[in-house]
Design a protein around this motif. Structure first.
Motif, mmCIF file in Angstrom:
data_model
loop_
_atom_site.group_PDB
_atom_site.id
_atom_site.type_symbol
_atom_site.label_atom_id
_atom_site.label_comp_id
_atom_site.label_asym_id
_atom_site.label_seq_id
_atom_site.Cartn_x
_atom_site.Cartn_y
_atom_site.Cartn_z
ATOM 1 N N GLU A 303 18.725 33.396 44.107
ATOM 2 C CA GLU A 303 17.646 32.600 43.531
ATOM 3 C C GLU A 303 18.167 31.257 43.049
ATOM 4 O O GLU A 303 17.519 30.216 43.226
ATOM 5 N N SER A 304 19.370 31.292 42.443
ATOM 6 C CA SER A 304 19.970 30.045 41.970
ATOM 7 C C SER A 304 20.273 29.110 43.130
ATOM 8 O O SER A 304 20.047 27.896 43.046
ATOM 9 N N THR A 305 20.771 29.692 44.232
ATOM 10 C CA THR A 305 21.064 28.885 45.425
ATOM 11 C C THR A 305 19.794 28.265 45.986
ATOM 12 O O THR A 305 19.764 27.080 46.360
ATOM 13 N N LYS A 306 18.722 29.073 46.033
ATOM 14 C CA LYS A 306 17.442 28.556 46.527
ATOM 15 C C LYS A 306 16.942 27.416 45.644
ATOM 16 O O LYS A 306 16.422 26.409 46.142
ATOM 17 N N ASN A 307 17.108 27.611 44.322
ATOM 18 C CA ASN A 307 16.659 26.564 43.395
ATOM 19 C C ASN A 307 17.448 25.275 43.585
ATOM 20 O O ASN A 307 16.881 24.171 43.540
ATOM 21 N N LEU A 308 18.765 25.431 43.800
ATOM 22 C CA LEU A 308 19.593 24.241 44.013
ATOM 23 C C LEU A 308 19.204 23.523 45.299
ATOM 24 O O LEU A 308 19.149 22.286 45.344
ATOM 25 N N VAL A 309 18.940 24.326 46.341
ATOM 26 C CA VAL A 309 18.503 23.728 47.609
ATOM 27 C C VAL A 309 17.170 23.022 47.417
ATOM 28 O O VAL A 309 16.955 21.898 47.905
ATOM 29 N N LEU A 311 15.934 21.848 44.603
ATOM 30 C CA LEU A 311 16.124 20.647 43.789
ATOM 31 C C LEU A 311 16.715 19.506 44.610
ATOM 32 O O LEU A 311 16.326 18.339 44.464
ATOM 33 N N ASN A 312 17.648 19.882 45.471
ATOM 34 C CA ASN A 312 18.273 18.855 46.310
ATOM 35 C C ASN A 312 17.253 18.249 47.274
ATOM 36 O O ASN A 312 17.258 17.042 47.543
ATOM 37 N N GLU A 313 16.374 19.125 47.792
ATOM 38 C CA GLU A 313 15.352 18.641 48.728
ATOM 39 C C GLU A 313 14.320 17.764 48.026
ATOM 40 O O GLU A 313 13.780 16.822 48.615
ATOM 41 N N THR A 314 14.010 18.120 46.751
ATOM 42 C CA THR A 314 12.984 17.356 46.039
ATOM 43 C C THR A 314 13.528 16.062 45.438
ATOM 44 O O THR A 314 12.737 15.217 44.986
ATOM 45 N N LEU A 378 14.200 19.294 33.007
ATOM 46 C CA LEU A 378 13.916 20.722 32.851
ATOM 47 C C LEU A 378 14.371 21.510 34.071
ATOM 48 O O LEU A 378 14.970 22.587 33.953
ATOM 49 N N GLN A 379 14.107 20.977 35.258
ATOM 50 C CA GLN A 379 14.493 21.672 36.489
ATOM 51 C C GLN A 379 16.007 21.750 36.652
ATOM 52 O O GLN A 379 16.533 22.734 37.172
ATOM 53 N N THR A 380 16.705 20.721 36.226
ATOM 54 C CA THR A 380 18.157 20.678 36.407
ATOM 55 C C THR A 380 18.913 21.327 35.251
ATOM 56 O O THR A 380 20.140 21.414 35.281
ATOM 57 N N GLY A 381 18.197 21.761 34.220
ATOM 58 C CA GLY A 381 18.850 22.422 33.099
ATOM 59 C C GLY A 381 19.360 21.486 32.029
ATOM 60 O O GLY A 381 19.971 21.928 31.045
ATOM 61 N N ARG A 382 19.132 20.194 32.193
ATOM 62 C CA ARG A 382 19.590 19.241 31.178
ATOM 63 C C ARG A 382 18.750 19.357 29.909
ATOM 64 O O ARG A 382 19.219 19.060 28.812
ATOM 65 N N THR A 383 17.495 19.794 30.074
ATOM 66 C CA THR A 383 16.680 20.137 28.907
ATOM 67 C C THR A 383 16.793 21.641 28.693
ATOM 68 O O THR A 383 16.369 22.427 29.542
#
Length: 665
Positions: A303-309, A311-314, A378-383
């Motif tokens: 799930e984390s990998t999918k989220n990173l992909v 995020l990278n795509e967005t 928020l999406q990247t975890g900085r918040t």
């Protein structure tokens, strides 16, 4: 030549001498006259047959009188480390070797002299004349010769036998300890008649499945009965495919089982099997492993990998969207600014109007930038999401007051039906942003004199509160509802007074709700209004103390009541009782002792983390009277941050309580 009537065929072993002599009541041996006891046997003066059998026997045999060796064969002489009979003749048995327990063999021989029945055999450890440690097994037979008791002694060197038995016993002990110490359990099935039946399994089956060895071995179908119903068809099909294979002798399956307690556990089964000559499976050997945590970690990693992909795509999409959305307001700002700077004959009213346009575009642009940056952080975890116990009713009241200018000017009423307190476990700032975005949208798309209602409800056995923001405004077309939370299909429209929006607000709201493990949905009918419903976790109000010591349960219950008065304190005397209570009513926090019967703290926490049906597992504090550094490390591997030894410093304990209760999910 001797004539022996009604005799049997004798083997040259310890029974050679015994069986042969039992046909005689007396005989002549080395000067002793043995008299006949039965008319069925005739004995001549010459006893060469007996002597030949006696001296050539491979078994070690000796004749004793008054505990003295009066005769022995070569096997006996050699066994005790001597070369000739004369070296041991007329000597006491204890004198020819260093017996490790002389009293033991003396009692054995004394018993044989006092009782008519032949005593059982005896084992003795000794060192023979050659200095070799050996274990001898002695057998005695008693005979009457000239009115005297004569003992026939057979001796066997069982040193290697004892050594082998010890090795087997040691291997069995080591095997038992190994199988008891691992979480996996081993099993064996055998073909009995036409059915494969379980014939063996290790005790670890209870730890993994809750079933005992006896239950597993008694019910040949228990293995399949435990398979999760949703996985059963696939497991059955895979087994049929594996067993029908001609070349394979191994197999591996992964599926879920339902334990005896009702929990769901992911398992991996590896097995080997043998076939009969007709190619039928006759034996299956296997090992079952609990892979629940591994599966969870793999799912989280996936799930984390999918989220990173994602995020990278967005990332590029964000840049594209921002550049597109910023171009329009900046063009407007620059255009009106140029007019104001170049056109000197503009009226005061026109200048004021152009300035208002510039201000409106600037505010819109700033709002867009802030929303996008908040969403990205928020999406990247900085918040960081920092849940705490908050009253949702107070949050809604605060937002309604902050939006007063908007709803008052537009003549829209905002009504909260949420009761005080409605405690949730959520990030305070992010929760405020959810209600601010949804209420702002509701005002924007509402008609004057209409009402926007905020309400809350809780479903039975749910650990979430459902919040609803409902308006009676212009509504949304059904084809556009699916676009509301999708950045790629970002949907926006003008409000009833021409208000504009970026379309990012609802994407931001969904991201916040997702971070709180909740859900959000929309119902809308064009021209009749829209209803947004989202869920946030309930702030649970009870703390569970797990301790087998009644005094400590009472003491720490009173301590918690004094420092955490808003929480109800519940207790359990062991891990099993605690799990039963958690299944019924989930606590906000668990405080457990480590050293307990039935299930210690570590085992309890391990099972709790795998417990099915609980979305957000409660945090755990270990508070123990007896715990060492290695055990603390074990808890740390389970993710347990706070482990204290009794008595605990109350200030430190309070900080740990507050931090654990705020962590949430």
């Amino acid at each position: 030549m001797q004539v022996i009537k009604n005799s049997s065929v004798f083997e040259i072993n310890r029974f050679s001498f015994v069986n042969l002599t039992k046909h005689y009541s007396s005989f002549n041996l080395n000067g002793l006259t043995v008299k006949e006891k039965s008319n069925n046997i005739e004995i001549l003066s010459d006893n060469n047959l007996f002597k030949n059998l006696f001296y050539s026997a491979s078994s070690a045999i000796a004749i004793l009188y008054e505990n003295k060796i009066i005769d022995a064969n070569y096997s006996f002489v050699k066994l005790f480390g001597y070369s000739e009979l004369n070296d041991i003749k007329n000597k006491d048995l204890n004198a020819i070797a260093d017996f490790k327990d002389k009293s033991k063999i003396e009692e054995y021989f004394d018993h044989s002299k006092k009782h008519s029945a032949t005593p059982a055999s005896i084992e003795c450890l000794l060192m023979n004349k050659a200095g070799k440690d050996i274990t001898i097994e002695f057998y005695l037979d008693k005979y009457l010769v000239e009115g005297k008791d004569i003992l026939a002694v057979s001796a066997y060197d069982i040193t290697e036998k004892i050594k082998l038995l010890k090795e087997i016993s040691g291997s069995n002990f080591r095997y038992k300890k190994i199988t008891e110490s691992i979480d996996d359990f081993l099993f064996q099935f055998q073909l009995v008649g036409s059915i494969l039946k379980p014939v063996f399994c290790t005790p670890a089956i209870k730890k993994l499945s809750g079933y005992t060895q006896e239950e597993f071995l008694y019910d040949s179908k228990l293995f399949l009965k435990a398979v999760h119903p949703d996985d059963f068809s696939k497991v059955k099909a895979d087994l049929v495919k594996i067993f029908k294979s001609r070349g394979k002798k191994t197999g591996e399956l992964e599926f879920r089982i339902i334990t005896k307690e009702g929990n769901i556990v992911n398992v991996r089964v590896r097995f080997n099997y043998n076939r009969t000559e007709t190619r039928r499976v006759k034996e299956v050997f296997g090992v079952v492993s609990d892979i629940t945590l591994n599966k969870k970690a793999a799912d989280e990693l996936s799930e984390s990998t999918k989220n990173l992909v994602r995020l990278n795509e967005t990332k590029d999409k964000f840049l594209s969207i921002i550049s597109h959305d910023l171009r329009s307001p900046f063009s407007s700002i620059l255009g009106f600014a140029d007019i104001l700077a170049e056109e000197e004959d503009l009226s005061a009213e026109e200048r004021k109007q152009f300035v208002n346009y510039i201000q409106e575009s600037a505010h819109s642009t700033l709002s867009l930038i802030n929303t996008v940056f908040d969403l990205v952080r928020l999406q990247t975890g900085r918040t960081k999401v920092e849940p705490q116990r908050i009253d949702a009713a107070k949050i809604v009241d605060k937002i309604i007051n902050s939006l007063q200018d908007k709803w008052f000017n537009k003549k829209v009423s905002l009504v909260s039906l949420i009761n005080h307190p409605t405690n949730i476990l959520a990030d305070k700032i992010l929760t405020e942003q959810i209600f601010e975005n949804l209420l702002t949208n509701a005002i924007k798309f509402s008609h004057p004199e209409s009402v926007v209602v905020v309400s809350a409800s809780k479903q039975d056995n749910s650990s979430f509160v459902d919040f609803c923001v409902k308006d009676s405004g212009i509504g949304i077309e059904q084809e556009n509802i699916t676009k509301l939370f999708d950045i790629d299909k970002r949907f926006t429209s003008e409000g009833t007074d021409g208000e504009k929006g970026s379309g990012f607000g609802l994407c931001f709201v969904k991201e916040i709700v997702d971070k709180h493990c909740g859900n959000i949905s929309v119902k809308s009918e064009l021209g009749k209004g829209t209803e947004f419903t989202f869920s946030l976790p309930i702030a649970l109000s009870n703390i569970l103390i797990v301790d087998n010591n009644k005094t400590d349960r009472l003491l720490y219950s009173k301590i918690l009541n004094s420092i955490m008065p808003d929480y109800k304190i519940d207790t359990a005397s062991d891990g099993k009782e605690a799990l039963d209570k958690i299944r019924i009513s989930q606590p906000a926090l668990v405080i457990t002792e480590h050293t307990m019967p039935i299930m210690n703290g570590y085992e309890f926490v391990s099972v709790l983390q795998k417990l099915d049906g609980i979305k957000n597992k409660p945090h755990v504090i270990v508070l123990s009277s007896n715990i060492d550094r290695l055990t603390i490390n074990d808890y740390a591997e389970l993710g347990i941050e706070f482990v204290f030894k009794k008595p605990v410093n109350l200030n430190i304990f309070k900080l740990a309580l507050e931090k654990s209760l705020q962590k949430g999910f």
